[in-house]
Every structure is written in C-alpha cells, then in structure tokens.
Design a protein around this motif. Structure first.
Motif, PDB file in Angstrom:
ATOM      1  N   ASN A 257      -7.941  33.393  46.946  1.00  0.00           N
ATOM      2  CA  ASN A 257      -9.272  32.899  47.261  1.00  0.00           C
ATOM      3  C   ASN A 257     -10.243  33.423  46.209  1.00  0.00           C
ATOM      4  N   LYS A 258     -11.508  33.018  46.289  1.00  0.00           N
ATOM      5  CA  LYS A 258     -12.473  33.324  45.232  1.00  0.00           C
ATOM      6  C   LYS A 258     -13.693  34.058  45.759  1.00  0.00           C
TER       7      LYS A 258
ATOM      8  N   GLU B 235     -14.053  27.507  54.612  1.00  0.00           N
ATOM      9  CA  GLU B 235     -14.069  27.136  53.200  1.00  0.00           C
ATOM     10  C   GLU B 235     -15.013  28.004  52.374  1.00  0.00           C
TER      11      GLU B 235
ATOM     12  N   LYS C 133      -9.598  26.834  58.478  1.00  0.00           N
ATOM     13  CA  LYS C 133      -9.809  27.896  57.504  1.00  0.00           C
ATOM     14  C   LYS C 133     -11.241  27.756  56.982  1.00  0.00           C
TER      15      LYS C 133
ATOM     16  N   THR D 261     -11.134  33.329  54.133  1.00  0.00           N
ATOM     17  CA  THR D 261     -12.220  32.507  53.601  1.00  0.00           C
ATOM     18  C   THR D 261     -11.909  32.106  52.168  1.00  0.00           C
ATOM     19  N   HIS D 262     -11.943  30.806  51.906  1.00  0.00           N
ATOM     20  CA  HIS D 262     -11.558  30.278  50.598  1.00  0.00           C
ATOM     21  C   HIS D 262     -12.513  30.721  49.485  1.00  0.00           C
TER      22      HIS D 262
ATOM     23  N   GLN E 161      -5.189  36.824  48.089  1.00  0.00           N
ATOM     24  CA  GLN E 161      -4.933  35.660  48.942  1.00  0.00           C
ATOM     25  C   GLN E 161      -5.162  34.346  48.189  1.00  0.00           C
TER      26      GLN E 161
ATOM     27  N   ILE F 163      -9.503  39.572  48.320  1.00  0.00           N
ATOM     28  CA  ILE F 163      -9.689  38.121  48.368  1.00  0.00           C
ATOM     29  C   ILE F 163      -8.811  37.434  47.325  1.00  0.00           C
TER      30      ILE F 163
END
Length: 102
Positions: free
Chosen positions: A72-73, A9, A7, A39-40, A70, A67
C-alpha cells in the motif's frame, strides 16, 4: 471511500499543530488501525502542523514501513516550514512522497 471488497481505498489523517511526544502517542492507535484495515492509500495531512520532532519522524517511518510491506502507499500532504526542513534534512522526502494536493 470503499471498494466492493470493503478495503478502505484512501484515508486522510490530519496531523496536529505539534506532532511530537504526546501527539504521537495519541495517534499510535489510529496508525495501527490503518495498517490492520489494509488501507490502500494513506495521506498524512501536514496543513496544520508547525512542528515535528524525532518521535514524529519515527512514527511516520514506522507507519510507512508497515504500509509498504502490504504493498500500500503513504504520502505526506502540504509539508512546509520546520517539518519540511527537518524531513528534507533527514531525506524523508527521498523515500516517502510529498504531495501538494489530493
């Protein structure tokens, strides 16, 4: 950077000088890839960006919502000038973090 699960990062996307109209259309596929990859941490780099309009703001907000869904940031790097004034006026900075460095 990638972790063991492959994944992504962190991804930095450098935005163009004029982030409106055609530029937004050109980045649509890249934004879609970021969401699909999971994408994290996505950073949109405004270092070169002097102008943004409603289509640019809309693309950022749309990306942010997908985003965040999910877990994520998304952060906005080096937002200054007209983009800063417009996003501040629209209170984007109250929802999406602005950062000065990575």
């Amino acid at each position: 950077m990638k972790n063991l699960a492959n994944k992504v990062e962190q991804t930095v996307v450098v935005l163009p000088n004029d982030f409106s109209g055609f530029a937004v259309d050109e980045l649509k596929d890249q934004f879609e890839q970021l969401v699909e990859q999971g994408t994290h941490f996505v950073i949109l780099d405004f270092t070169k960006t002097d102008f943004i309009d409603s289509s640019g703001i809309g693309a950022i907000v749309f990306l942010y919502k997908r985003i965040e869904k999910q877990s994520n940031k998304l952060s906005l790097l080096n937002v200054t000038g007209q983009p800063f004034k417009l996003m501040n006026l629209l209170r984007v900075d109250k929802t999406i973090p602005f950062i000065d460095s990575i």
